[in-house]
Design a protein around this motif. Structure first.
Motif, PDB file in Angstrom:
ATOM      1  N   ASN A   1      28.857 -24.291  98.416  1.00  0.00           N
ATOM      2  CA  ASN A   1      29.459 -24.967  97.433  1.00  0.00           C
ATOM      3  C   ASN A   1      30.532 -25.873  98.099  1.00  0.00           C
ATOM      4  O   ASN A   1      31.069 -25.804  99.506  1.00  0.00           O
TER       5      ASN A   1
ATOM      6  N   LEU B   1      34.587 -28.362  97.186  1.00  0.00           N
ATOM      7  CA  LEU B   1      34.963 -29.166  95.885  1.00  0.00           C
ATOM      8  C   LEU B   1      36.060 -31.227  96.728  1.00  0.00           C
ATOM      9  O   LEU B   1      36.832 -30.020  96.816  1.00  0.00           O
TER      10      LEU B   1
ATOM     11  N   LYS C   1      34.770 -32.300  88.756  1.00  0.00           N
ATOM     12  CA  LYS C   1      35.023 -31.826  90.269  1.00  0.00           C
ATOM     13  C   LYS C   1      33.885 -31.182  90.589  1.00  0.00           C
ATOM     14  O   LYS C   1      32.749 -30.953  89.733  1.00  0.00           O
TER      15      LYS C   1
ATOM     16  N   ARG D   1      31.401 -29.194  92.152  1.00  0.00           N
ATOM     17  CA  ARG D   1      31.456 -27.801  92.827  1.00  0.00           C
ATOM     18  C   ARG D   1      30.135 -27.245  93.686  1.00  0.00           C
ATOM     19  O   ARG D   1      30.829 -26.269  94.468  1.00  0.00           O
ATOM     20  N   ASN D   2      29.443 -27.418  93.646  1.00  0.00           N
ATOM     21  CA  ASN D   2      28.155 -27.059  94.715  1.00  0.00           C
ATOM     22  C   ASN D   2      26.994 -28.528  94.494  1.00  0.00           C
ATOM     23  O   ASN D   2      27.332 -29.023  93.390  1.00  0.00           O
TER      24      ASN D   2
ATOM     25  N   MET E   1      26.667 -28.796  90.939  1.00  0.00           N
ATOM     26  CA  MET E   1      27.397 -28.305  89.245  1.00  0.00           C
ATOM     27  C   MET E   1      28.529 -28.996  89.648  1.00  0.00           C
ATOM     28  O   MET E   1      29.412 -28.906  90.286  1.00  0.00           O
ATOM     29  N   ALA E   2      28.885 -29.524  88.434  1.00  0.00           N
ATOM     30  CA  ALA E   2      30.384 -30.362  87.478  1.00  0.00           C
ATOM     31  C   ALA E   2      31.059 -29.464  86.888  1.00  0.00           C
ATOM     32  O   ALA E   2      30.449 -28.661  85.926  1.00  0.00           O
ATOM     33  N   GLU E   3      32.581 -29.847  86.809  1.00  0.00           N
ATOM     34  CA  GLU E   3      33.236 -29.195  85.720  1.00  0.00           C
ATOM     35  C   GLU E   3      34.024 -30.293  85.735  1.00  0.00           C
ATOM     36  O   GLU E   3      35.057 -30.773  86.141  1.00  0.00           O
TER      37      GLU E   3
ATOM     38  N   ARG F   1      31.310 -26.501  82.467  1.00  0.00           N
ATOM     39  CA  ARG F   1      30.773 -26.064  83.652  1.00  0.00           C
ATOM     40  C   ARG F   1      29.884 -26.934  82.789  1.00  0.00           C
ATOM     41  O   ARG F   1      28.888 -26.610  82.349  1.00  0.00           O
TER      42      ARG F   1
END
Length: 110
Positions: free
Chosen positions: A13, A15, A32, A34-35, A42-44, A76
Motif C-alpha cells: 500500500n 499513495l 492516485k 493506491r497499491n 490499483m489506481a484511483e 478505483r
C-alpha cells in the motif's frame, strides 16, 4: 500470470500520484496509485475506463508502463502490467528529471 496467481503476489500500500493514458489517447489523466506489485497496481481517479482497456501509466523512476484494466469499481480500478516491474524503484525518491518530479507523493488529504 493467471488471475489466481496475481492475487497471491505481495502488494504494498502506498499513495503516490501517477499519470495515465487510456487506449493510446494523447489525453493524460492524473490518478492516485493506491497499491503496487510486480504485476500490477490499483489506481484511483475520475477516469473513464472499462475492463480490458489498454492503458499506459507513468510510474516514478520507471517511465511509461503498459497494462490492461483488470477490474473497475467506482473510481478505483486495477491494472495488470504487460511486463513485470520493480516496485522498489517506484518507492524510491525521484532520480531526477521533470517526469520523475511530476509523480511525487500526494499531499495530505489528496
Amino acid at each position: 500470470m493467471s488471475n489466481s496467481e496475481t492475487r497471491q503476489v505481495d502488494r504494498e500500500n502506498l499513495l503516490l500520484l501517477a499519470q495515465l493514458r487510456v487506449d493510446g489517447s494523447d489525453s493524460i489523466h492524473r490518478v492516485k496509485l493506491r497499491n503496487l506489485s510486480v504485476g500490477g497496481m490499483m489506481a484511483e481517479g475520475a477516469v473513464k475506463v472499462m475492463r480490458g482497456a489498454r492503458v499506459e501509466v507513468e510510474l516514478r523512476n520507471l517511465g511509461w508502463i503498459e497494462g490492461t484494466v483488470a477490474w473497475k469499481q467506482d473510481d478505483r480500478f486495477g491494472i495488470a502490467f504487460v511486463d513485470e516491474i520493480d516496485p522498489g524503484r517506484v518507492r524510491n525518491p525521484p532520480t531526477g528529471g521533470d517526469a520523475a518530479n511530476a509523480n511525487d507523493a500526494a499531499p495530505n488529504g489528496a
